[in-house]
Design a protein around this motif. Structure first.
Motif, PDB file in Angstrom:
ATOM      1  N   GLU A  21      51.494 -44.432  26.032  1.00 38.31           N
ATOM      2  CA  GLU A  21      52.418 -44.884  27.067  1.00 38.31           C
ATOM      3  C   GLU A  21      53.618 -43.952  27.166  1.00 38.31           C
ATOM      4  OE1 GLU A  21      53.134 -48.924  25.850  1.00 38.31           O
ATOM      5  OE2 GLU A  21      51.406 -49.674  27.002  1.00 38.31           O
ATOM      6  N   TRP A  72      42.266 -47.133  25.194  1.00 42.20           N
ATOM      7  CA  TRP A  72      42.932 -46.590  26.379  1.00 42.20           C
ATOM      8  C   TRP A  72      41.886 -46.171  27.371  1.00 42.20           C
ATOM      9  CZ3 TRP A  72      48.115 -46.326  27.435  1.00 42.20           C
ATOM     10  CH2 TRP A  72      48.507 -45.542  28.520  1.00 42.20           C
ATOM     11  N   PRO A  73      41.997 -46.500  28.616  1.00 42.32           N
ATOM     12  CA  PRO A  73      43.085 -47.194  29.278  1.00 42.32           C
ATOM     13  C   PRO A  73      43.156 -48.659  28.855  1.00 42.32           C
ATOM     14  CG  PRO A  73      41.405 -46.518  30.884  1.00 42.32           C
ATOM     15  CD  PRO A  73      40.955 -46.084  29.551  1.00 42.32           C
ATOM     16  N   THR A  74      44.327 -49.224  29.059  1.00 43.19           N
ATOM     17  CA  THR A  74      44.546 -50.600  28.631  1.00 43.19           C
ATOM     18  C   THR A  74      44.239 -51.610  29.729  1.00 43.19           C
ATOM     19  OG1 THR A  74      46.890 -50.394  29.211  1.00 43.19           O
ATOM     20  CG2 THR A  74      46.284 -49.987  26.913  1.00 43.19           C
ATOM     21  N   CYS A  75      44.094 -51.157  30.954  1.00 37.78           N
ATOM     22  CA  CYS A  75      43.757 -52.086  32.035  1.00 37.78           C
ATOM     23  C   CYS A  75      42.273 -52.439  31.933  1.00 37.78           C
ATOM     24  CB  CYS A  75      44.066 -51.476  33.397  1.00 37.78           C
ATOM     25  SG  CYS A  75      43.157 -49.968  33.742  1.00 37.78           S
ATOM     26  N   PRO A  76      41.883 -53.594  32.444  1.00 37.63           N
ATOM     27  CA  PRO A  76      40.473 -53.977  32.367  1.00 37.63           C
ATOM     28  C   PRO A  76      39.587 -53.001  33.130  1.00 37.63           C
ATOM     29  CG  PRO A  76      41.847 -55.834  33.070  1.00 37.63           C
ATOM     30  CD  PRO A  76      42.718 -54.613  33.075  1.00 37.63           C
ATOM     31  N   GLU A  84      35.813 -48.575  41.952  1.00 33.74           N
ATOM     32  CA  GLU A  84      36.763 -47.630  41.363  1.00 33.74           C
ATOM     33  C   GLU A  84      37.494 -46.898  42.481  1.00 33.74           C
ATOM     34  OE1 GLU A  84      34.633 -44.985  38.833  1.00 33.74           O
ATOM     35  OE2 GLU A  84      34.242 -46.507  37.329  1.00 33.74           O
ATOM     36  N   ASP A  88      41.832 -44.562  39.589  1.00 31.23           N
ATOM     37  CA  ASP A  88      41.451 -45.530  38.565  1.00 31.23           C
ATOM     38  C   ASP A  88      41.380 -44.815  37.214  1.00 31.23           C
ATOM     39  OD1 ASP A  88      40.212 -47.283  36.827  1.00 31.23           O
ATOM     40  OD2 ASP A  88      38.674 -47.912  38.248  1.00 31.23           O
ATOM     41  N   PRO A  89      42.139 -45.267  36.213  1.00 29.93           N
ATOM     42  CA  PRO A  89      42.121 -44.588  34.926  1.00 29.93           C
ATOM     43  C   PRO A  89      40.752 -44.619  34.240  1.00 29.93           C
ATOM     44  CG  PRO A  89      43.366 -46.636  34.774  1.00 29.93           C
ATOM     45  CD  PRO A  89      43.042 -46.416  36.221  1.00 29.93           C
ATOM     46  N   TRP A  90      39.911 -45.576  34.594  1.00 32.78           N
ATOM     47  CA  TRP A  90      38.573 -45.605  34.003  1.00 32.78           C
ATOM     48  C   TRP A  90      37.698 -44.496  34.585  1.00 32.78           C
ATOM     49  CZ3 TRP A  90      37.251 -48.051  29.741  1.00 32.78           C
ATOM     50  CH2 TRP A  90      38.094 -49.067  29.296  1.00 32.78           C
ATOM     51  N   TRP A  95      40.596 -41.079  27.977  1.00 36.40           N
ATOM     52  CA  TRP A  95      40.073 -42.245  27.288  1.00 36.40           C
ATOM     53  C   TRP A  95      40.307 -42.066  25.792  1.00 36.40           C
ATOM     54  CZ3 TRP A  95      37.481 -39.116  30.700  1.00 36.40           C
ATOM     55  CH2 TRP A  95      37.254 -39.650  31.976  1.00 36.40           C
TER      56      TRP A  95
END
Length: 163
Positions: A21, A72-76, A84, A88-90, A95
């Motif tokens: 973060e 990480w990422p911490t969002c679902p 996506e 989108d961090p995914w 990672w």
């Protein structure tokens, strides 16, 4: 496009998330000063690391050999019906995974006298074609030392990966 991969040790996932973060997801090894002790392992993703673990354990490589827990990422993550977006961090990374204790302990227990033989088996992996024992030995030794220090400190190993 190459895969950037760093392996590092940390006391717990919360410390890793806090570091990420503070650095906008950047590698904790590139922070000034570095947040954690680690090893730059460009191109050595979980598959290639799994091949090292298989070489040490004298077993066949399996997809789940180094499966870890995503921190990480911490969002679902998007579900099967999720869409996506381009930011989108995914989809974009980076990672970070907490590796299982089996990985740390397997690396930590490699006797120094067997390191060259282990590396010779590792360089047989398709993903390392063209790599010599001499070229890959420094990285393997760094990972082994890192695992020993993590084990001694009761810490876990983590993998930071970015495309």
């Amino acid at each position: 496009m190459g895969v950037l991969t760093d392996y590092f040790r940390a006391p717990h996932a919360e410390a890793v998330v806090q570091s990420l973060e503070e650095t906008d997801g950047g590698s904790p090894l590139l922070a000034e000063p570095p947040r954690f002790e680690g090893a730059d392992a460009k191109g050595v993703d979980n598959v290639v690391l799994g091949k090292l673990i298989a070489a040490i354990r004298r077993t066949e490589w399996r997809v789940d050999l180094v499966d870890g827990t995503t921190v990480w990422p911490t969002c679902p993550a998007p579900g099967p019906d999720g869409t996506e977006t381009e930011d989108d961090p995914w989809a974009t990374g980076p990672w970070v995974w907490e590796l299982p204790s089996l990985v740390r302990d397997t690396l930590a227990r490699v006797p120094d006298s067997t390191v060259p033989a282990v590396i010779a088996r590792w360089t047989d992996a398709e993903e390392l074609q063209g790599a010599s024992v001499e070229s890959i030995q420094p990285l393997a030794e760094k990972l082994i030392v890192l695992a020993r220090r993590a084990q001694d400190a009761d810490e876990q190993l983590y993998c930071w990966l970015s495309l």
